[in-house]
Design an enzyme around this catalytic site. Structure first.
Site, PDB file in Angstrom:
ATOM      1  N   HIS A 194      48.372  40.487  49.208  1.00  0.00           N
ATOM      2  CA  HIS A 194      48.933  40.818  47.903  1.00  0.00           C
ATOM      3  C   HIS A 194      49.433  42.262  47.990  1.00  0.00           C
ATOM      4  O   HIS A 194      48.685  43.151  48.426  1.00  0.00           O
ATOM      5  CB  HIS A 194      47.864  40.748  46.815  1.00  0.00           C
ATOM      6  CG  HIS A 194      47.506  39.362  46.371  1.00  0.00           C
ATOM      7  ND1 HIS A 194      47.112  38.377  47.232  1.00  0.00           N
ATOM      8  CD2 HIS A 194      47.482  38.803  45.125  1.00  0.00           C
ATOM      9  CE1 HIS A 194      46.867  37.268  46.546  1.00  0.00           C
ATOM     10  NE2 HIS A 194      47.074  37.498  45.262  1.00  0.00           N
ATOM     11  N   GLU A 197      52.334  44.050  43.409  1.00  0.00           N
ATOM     12  CA  GLU A 197      52.134  43.318  42.149  1.00  0.00           C
ATOM     13  C   GLU A 197      51.996  44.394  41.063  1.00  0.00           C
ATOM     14  O   GLU A 197      52.891  44.583  40.263  1.00  0.00           O
ATOM     15  CB  GLU A 197      50.871  42.451  42.233  1.00  0.00           C
ATOM     16  CG  GLU A 197      50.543  41.695  40.939  1.00  0.00           C
ATOM     17  CD  GLU A 197      49.179  40.991  40.954  1.00  0.00           C
ATOM     18  OE1 GLU A 197      48.320  41.332  41.788  1.00  0.00           O
ATOM     19  OE2 GLU A 197      48.967  40.105  40.086  1.00  0.00           O
TER      20      GLU A 197
HETATM   21  N1  HPA Z   1      46.161  39.596  42.191  1.00  0.00           N
HETATM   22  C1  HPA Z   1      45.104  40.126  42.777  1.00  0.00           C
HETATM   23  N2  HPA Z   1      43.966  39.475  42.925  1.00  0.00           N
HETATM   24  C2  HPA Z   1      43.885  38.232  42.457  1.00  0.00           C
HETATM   25  C3  HPA Z   1      44.946  37.629  41.839  1.00  0.00           C
HETATM   26  C4  HPA Z   1      46.163  38.343  41.705  1.00  0.00           C
HETATM   27  O1  HPA Z   1      47.185  37.888  41.170  1.00  0.00           O
HETATM   28  N3  HPA Z   1      44.537  36.394  41.478  1.00  0.00           N
HETATM   29  C5  HPA Z   1      43.268  36.264  41.899  1.00  0.00           C
HETATM   30  N4  HPA Z   1      42.858  37.371  42.486  1.00  0.00           N
HETATM   31 ZN    ZN Z   2      47.197  36.064  43.664  1.00  0.00          ZN
END
Ligand code: HPA
Ligand code: ZN
Length: 336
Positions: A194, A197
């Site tokens: 990730h 975001e």
């Molecule tokens: N971002 C970060 N951590 C997470 C997410 C997300 O969208 N969904 C579940 N854990």
């Molecule tokens: Zn996620």
């Protein structure tokens, strides 16, 4: 358009299995396992799902996971999600799980993996859905805990294709996990993370450079850096974008302001995913539909999201060909 989207073959690449825990199942498991939850009814749980940002969601999401105790619970959770996949024509899915959320509560790694994995096998046999499992490290925890978790994964190498990075992005940049990702790569795991975001676009570049990722999860903040956009376009680095999640967690103020269609038009390898559908109000069809309702997209552009996801998936070459054939077959039917 809804009918076209429902029937469209889909591939999901960004889905947290703990994020598929519907309030009704949460209640059932709480009862089964004699666990107190701070809600009087599933309806009350639905009402509590109002988030200001990523952290306010994560707090409630980790609390929800407390009802998951036995292998059967993990099986039931996964099986319920796979039935949603079947309804939405998701033919291949790559599922995240967060072992540290469970091992920290005394649930064994084996219980978690075996429960999820048996549901994946049943879905292949009964529904023809193929899948892979991706183990995520919680980035708010330390490197030592991630390394310990990687050791567990070594005993389940046949069931886990990749490692990823999730949880709070702010204050926990990719470099914190550079060593554990290098270890994972040397053990033959693929990597994803990730990035971009809530965190800055520099996390996207760092995830590629320091963690050797095959895909970026979310990545929507790439628009802050024109040079990075060019890099993502040239490398065709996949972004697993989650429209409903981004609006619920206020990464964008509204679906109209979401940038996924703009990124598609810029030639980036963007895909549509549901992230934590029980918390964000919709599975794959709903995510596609929300984009179609708020952006001027043609059906061939919606199909391009699936084409990108097939290309970006960790499926074998022969399965990719098979998925592409299904997609092209659907498009030539011309019922839409
Ligand atoms: N971002 C970060 N951590 C997470 C997410 C997300 O969208 N969904 C579940 N854990
Ligand atoms: Zn996620």
């Amino acid at each position: 358009m809804r009918q076209f989207i429902e029937g469209l073959p889909k591939v999901e690449l960004h889905l947290h299995i703990e994020g598929t825990l519907e309030p009704e199942l949460m209640f059932e498991l709480a009862k089964r396992n004699n666990i107190e939850i701070p809600f009087a009814s599933p309806d009350e749980v639905h009402k509590a799902y109002q988030f200001n940002n990523l952290q306010s969601f994560l707090d409630i999401y980790y609390q929800g996971a407390n009802v998951l105790i036995s292998e059967q619970d993990f099986f039931d959770l996964t099986w319920a999600y796979l039935q949603k996949c079947h309804q939405d024509n998701v033919m291949h899915t790559e599922i995240f799980f967060d072992p540290q959320t469970h091992t920290a509560r005394g649930i064994s790694f084996d219980t978690v993996v075996n429960g999820i994995h048996s549901a994946l096998i049943k879905a292949h046999e009964d529904l023809g859905i193929t899948s892979h499992l991706i183990m995520c490290f919680l980035r708010h925890l330390d490197e030592e805990s991630a390394i310990e978790t990687l050791q567990y994964a070594l005993t389940h190498k046949d069931k886990i294709i990749a490692v990823g990075l999730d949880s709070s992005e702010s204050g926990h940049p990719p470099e914190k996990f550079q060593r554990v990702f290098q270890l994972a790569l040397s053990e033959g795991f693929l990597t994803v993370a990730h990035a971009g975001e809530e965190g800055p676009s520099s996390n996207i570049q760092d995830a590629m450079t320091l963690l050797g990722v095959s895909r970026i999860d979310h990545g929507v903040r790439c628009v802050d850096d024109p040079k990075l956009i060019e890099t993502l376009q040239v490398l065709q680095m996949p972004l697993t974008v989650c429209p409903l999640s981004n609006v619920k967690l206020k990464v964008f103020d509204s679906m109209e302001e979401h940038n996924i269609v703009e990124l598609l038009h810029q030639g980036l390898c963007v895909t549509i995913n549901s992230d934590d559908p029980a918390y964000f109000g919709g599975y794959m069809t709903d995510n596609f539909h929300q984009i179609a309702l708020t952006h001027p997209v043609e059906s061939k552009e919606l199909a391009q999201f699936t084409r990108n996801a097939i290309k970006a998936s960790f499926a074998s070459e022969s399965r990719k060909q098979d998925l592409l054939r299904h997609l092209e077959g659907y498009l030539v039917q011309g019922i839409h």
